[in-house]
Design a protein around this motif. Structure first.
Motif, PDB file in Angstrom:
ATOM      1  N   ALA A 100     -32.408 -39.986  -8.088  1.00  0.00           N
ATOM      2  CA  ALA A 100     -32.328 -41.312  -7.477  1.00  0.00           C
ATOM      3  C   ALA A 100     -30.869 -41.615  -7.172  1.00  0.00           C
ATOM      4  N   THR A 101     -30.574 -41.865  -5.905  1.00  0.00           N
ATOM      5  CA  THR A 101     -29.208 -42.130  -5.474  1.00  0.00           C
ATOM      6  C   THR A 101     -29.199 -43.379  -4.609  1.00  0.00           C
ATOM      7  N   VAL A 102     -28.481 -44.400  -5.041  1.00  0.00           N
ATOM      8  CA  VAL A 102     -28.451 -45.691  -4.354  1.00  0.00           C
ATOM      9  C   VAL A 102     -27.940 -45.550  -2.922  1.00  0.00           C
ATOM     10  N   THR A 103     -26.954 -44.678  -2.720  1.00  0.00           N
ATOM     11  CA  THR A 103     -26.339 -44.541  -1.402  1.00  0.00           C
ATOM     12  C   THR A 103     -26.975 -43.439  -0.552  1.00  0.00           C
ATOM     13  N   ALA A 104     -28.140 -42.946  -0.972  1.00  0.00           N
ATOM     14  CA  ALA A 104     -28.798 -41.844  -0.248  1.00  0.00           C
ATOM     15  C   ALA A 104     -29.152 -42.251   1.174  1.00  0.00           C
ATOM     16  N   MET A 105     -28.944 -41.312   2.083  1.00  0.00           N
ATOM     17  CA  MET A 105     -29.358 -41.509   3.471  1.00  0.00           C
ATOM     18  C   MET A 105     -30.891 -41.510   3.493  1.00  0.00           C
ATOM     19  N   PRO A 106     -31.507 -42.343   4.342  1.00  0.00           N
ATOM     20  CA  PRO A 106     -32.967 -42.366   4.418  1.00  0.00           C
ATOM     21  C   PRO A 106     -33.537 -40.981   4.722  1.00  0.00           C
ATOM     22  N   GLY A 107     -34.531 -40.596   3.951  1.00  0.00           N
ATOM     23  CA  GLY A 107     -35.201 -39.325   4.161  1.00  0.00           C
ATOM     24  C   GLY A 107     -34.499 -38.119   3.569  1.00  0.00           C
ATOM     25  N   ARG A 108     -33.349 -38.307   3.000  1.00  0.00           N
ATOM     26  CA  ARG A 108     -32.596 -37.186   2.420  1.00  0.00           C
ATOM     27  C   ARG A 108     -32.879 -37.104   0.928  1.00  0.00           C
ATOM     28  N   GLN A 109     -33.203 -35.922   0.455  1.00  0.00           N
ATOM     29  CA  GLN A 109     -33.509 -35.713  -0.958  1.00  0.00           C
ATOM     30  C   GLN A 109     -32.281 -35.142  -1.675  1.00  0.00           C
ATOM     31  N   TYR A 110     -31.884 -35.749  -2.759  1.00  0.00           N
ATOM     32  CA  TYR A 110     -30.738 -35.307  -3.541  1.00  0.00           C
ATOM     33  C   TYR A 110     -31.223 -34.617  -4.804  1.00  0.00           C
ATOM     34  N   ARG A 111     -30.666 -33.436  -5.088  1.00  0.00           N
ATOM     35  CA  ARG A 111     -30.980 -32.691  -6.304  1.00  0.00           C
ATOM     36  C   ARG A 111     -29.693 -32.072  -6.835  1.00  0.00           C
ATOM     37  N   ASP A 112     -29.527 -32.074  -8.155  1.00  0.00           N
ATOM     38  CA  ASP A 112     -28.341 -31.466  -8.764  1.00  0.00           C
ATOM     39  C   ASP A 112     -28.249 -29.998  -8.384  1.00  0.00           C
ATOM     40  N   ASN A 113     -27.068 -29.605  -7.906  1.00  0.00           N
ATOM     41  CA  ASN A 113     -26.775 -28.205  -7.585  1.00  0.00           C
ATOM     42  C   ASN A 113     -27.785 -27.583  -6.619  1.00  0.00           C
ATOM     43  N   ALA A 114     -28.329 -28.375  -5.711  1.00  0.00           N
ATOM     44  CA  ALA A 114     -29.381 -27.920  -4.805  1.00  0.00           C
ATOM     45  C   ALA A 114     -28.899 -26.858  -3.819  1.00  0.00           C
ATOM     46  N   VAL A 115     -27.635 -26.954  -3.440  1.00  0.00           N
ATOM     47  CA  VAL A 115     -27.074 -26.046  -2.439  1.00  0.00           C
ATOM     48  C   VAL A 115     -25.795 -25.456  -3.012  1.00  0.00           C
ATOM     49  N   TRP A 116     -25.520 -24.202  -2.664  1.00  0.00           N
ATOM     50  CA  TRP A 116     -24.281 -23.590  -3.125  1.00  0.00           C
ATOM     51  C   TRP A 116     -23.648 -22.754  -2.039  1.00  0.00           C
ATOM     52  N   GLN A 117     -22.375 -22.491  -2.229  1.00  0.00           N
ATOM     53  CA  GLN A 117     -21.606 -21.604  -1.360  1.00  0.00           C
ATOM     54  C   GLN A 117     -20.566 -20.940  -2.229  1.00  0.00           C
ATOM     55  N   ALA A 118     -20.058 -19.801  -1.768  1.00  0.00           N
ATOM     56  CA  ALA A 118     -19.043 -19.100  -2.559  1.00  0.00           C
ATOM     57  C   ALA A 118     -17.959 -18.535  -1.648  1.00  0.00           C
ATOM     58  N   TRP A 119     -16.759 -18.563  -2.164  1.00  0.00           N
ATOM     59  CA  TRP A 119     -15.576 -18.094  -1.451  1.00  0.00           C
ATOM     60  C   TRP A 119     -14.744 -17.253  -2.400  1.00  0.00           C
ATOM     61  N   ALA A 120     -13.970 -16.345  -1.848  1.00  0.00           N
ATOM     62  CA  ALA A 120     -12.945 -15.630  -2.618  1.00  0.00           C
ATOM     63  C   ALA A 120     -11.612 -16.203  -2.137  1.00  0.00           C
ATOM     64  N   LEU A 121     -10.884 -16.836  -3.054  1.00  0.00           N
ATOM     65  CA  LEU A 121      -9.607 -17.457  -2.721  1.00  0.00           C
ATOM     66  C   LEU A 121      -8.501 -16.824  -3.540  1.00  0.00           C
ATOM     67  N   GLY A 122      -7.326 -16.729  -2.972  1.00  0.00           N
ATOM     68  CA  GLY A 122      -6.168 -16.172  -3.657  1.00  0.00           C
ATOM     69  C   GLY A 122      -5.484 -15.122  -2.808  1.00  0.00           C
ATOM     70  N   ARG A 123      -4.626 -14.359  -3.440  1.00  0.00           N
ATOM     71  CA  ARG A 123      -3.898 -13.295  -2.739  1.00  0.00           C
ATOM     72  C   ARG A 123      -4.619 -11.977  -2.951  1.00  0.00           C
ATOM     73  N   PRO A 124      -4.827 -11.228  -1.883  1.00  0.00           N
ATOM     74  CA  PRO A 124      -5.491  -9.925  -2.048  1.00  0.00           C
ATOM     75  C   PRO A 124      -4.597  -8.967  -2.816  1.00  0.00           C
ATOM     76  N   ALA A 125      -5.229  -8.088  -3.573  1.00  0.00           N
ATOM     77  CA  ALA A 125      -4.476  -7.076  -4.313  1.00  0.00           C
ATOM     78  C   ALA A 125      -3.812  -6.131  -3.308  1.00  0.00           C
ATOM     79  N   VAL A 126      -2.617  -5.689  -3.665  1.00  0.00           N
ATOM     80  CA  VAL A 126      -1.888  -4.756  -2.816  1.00  0.00           C
ATOM     81  C   VAL A 126      -1.846  -3.411  -3.520  1.00  0.00           C
ATOM     82  N   CYS A 127      -2.287  -2.376  -2.829  1.00  0.00           N
ATOM     83  CA  CYS A 127      -2.282  -1.030  -3.399  1.00  0.00           C
ATOM     84  C   CYS A 127      -0.875  -0.449  -3.259  1.00  0.00           C
ATOM     85  N   THR A 128      -0.311   0.021  -4.351  1.00  0.00           N
ATOM     86  CA  THR A 128       1.044   0.571  -4.319  1.00  0.00           C
ATOM     87  C   THR A 128       1.048   2.084  -4.519  1.00  0.00           C
ATOM     88  N   ALA A 129      -0.089   2.707  -4.402  1.00  0.00           N
ATOM     89  CA  ALA A 129      -0.172   4.166  -4.642  1.00  0.00           C
ATOM     90  C   ALA A 129       0.477   4.966  -3.541  1.00  0.00           C
TER      91      ALA A 129
END
Length: 129
Positions: A100-129
């Motif tokens: 239950a969400t007071v500010t919910a858009m009409p017709g939109r269903q809110y659920r905890d952790n319903a949608v996810w996405q993943a990213w790899a962030l940071g500096r890539p490893a550098v091979c020094t071989a």
């Protein structure tokens, strides 16, 4: 969220193996931007998973993340890197119970952790071989 100063240069913080932001609402809080920028500067690529209540919020989170990453890359391309591991999608581990969400858009269903996405962030490893 993580604190940019906590993760900053000279910090005693160990490098995280994984970062998870549960229902973070990145799109709605500018306070996330410095923390996301700090993640882009981690010393190695790190998986970052972000969940949201709805697909729309997750798409908005992705837009903010892309803006921050592009800003970081534009300023210091050598110091920032990212790759999308997966775009926003339904989370098979998300709650099935509607929230239950007071500010919910009409017709939109809110659920905890319903949608996810993943990213790899940071500096890539550098091979020094």
């Amino acid at each position: 969220g993580i604190n940019a100063e906590y993760m900053g240069e000279g910090s005693s913080c160990e490098h995280p193996d994984l970062v998870i932001a549960f229902n973070a609402g990145i799109w709605g809080y500018d306070d996330w931007r410095p923390s996301l920028a700090a993640l882009c500067r981690l010393p190695r690529l790190t998986p970052v998973v972000i969940t949201a209540y709805t697909m729309e919020e997750s798409d908005d989170d992705a837009d903010v993340l892309e803006d921050v990453v592009m800003a970081e890359s534009g300023v210091q391309a050598i110091h920032a890197h990212y790759s999308c591991l997966w775009r926003p999608e339904l989370n098979p581990f998300g709650s099935m119970k509607s929230r239950a969400t007071v500010t919910a858009m009409p017709g939109r269903q809110y659920r905890d952790n319903a949608v996810w996405q993943a990213w790899a962030l940071g500096r890539p490893a550098v091979c020094t071989a």
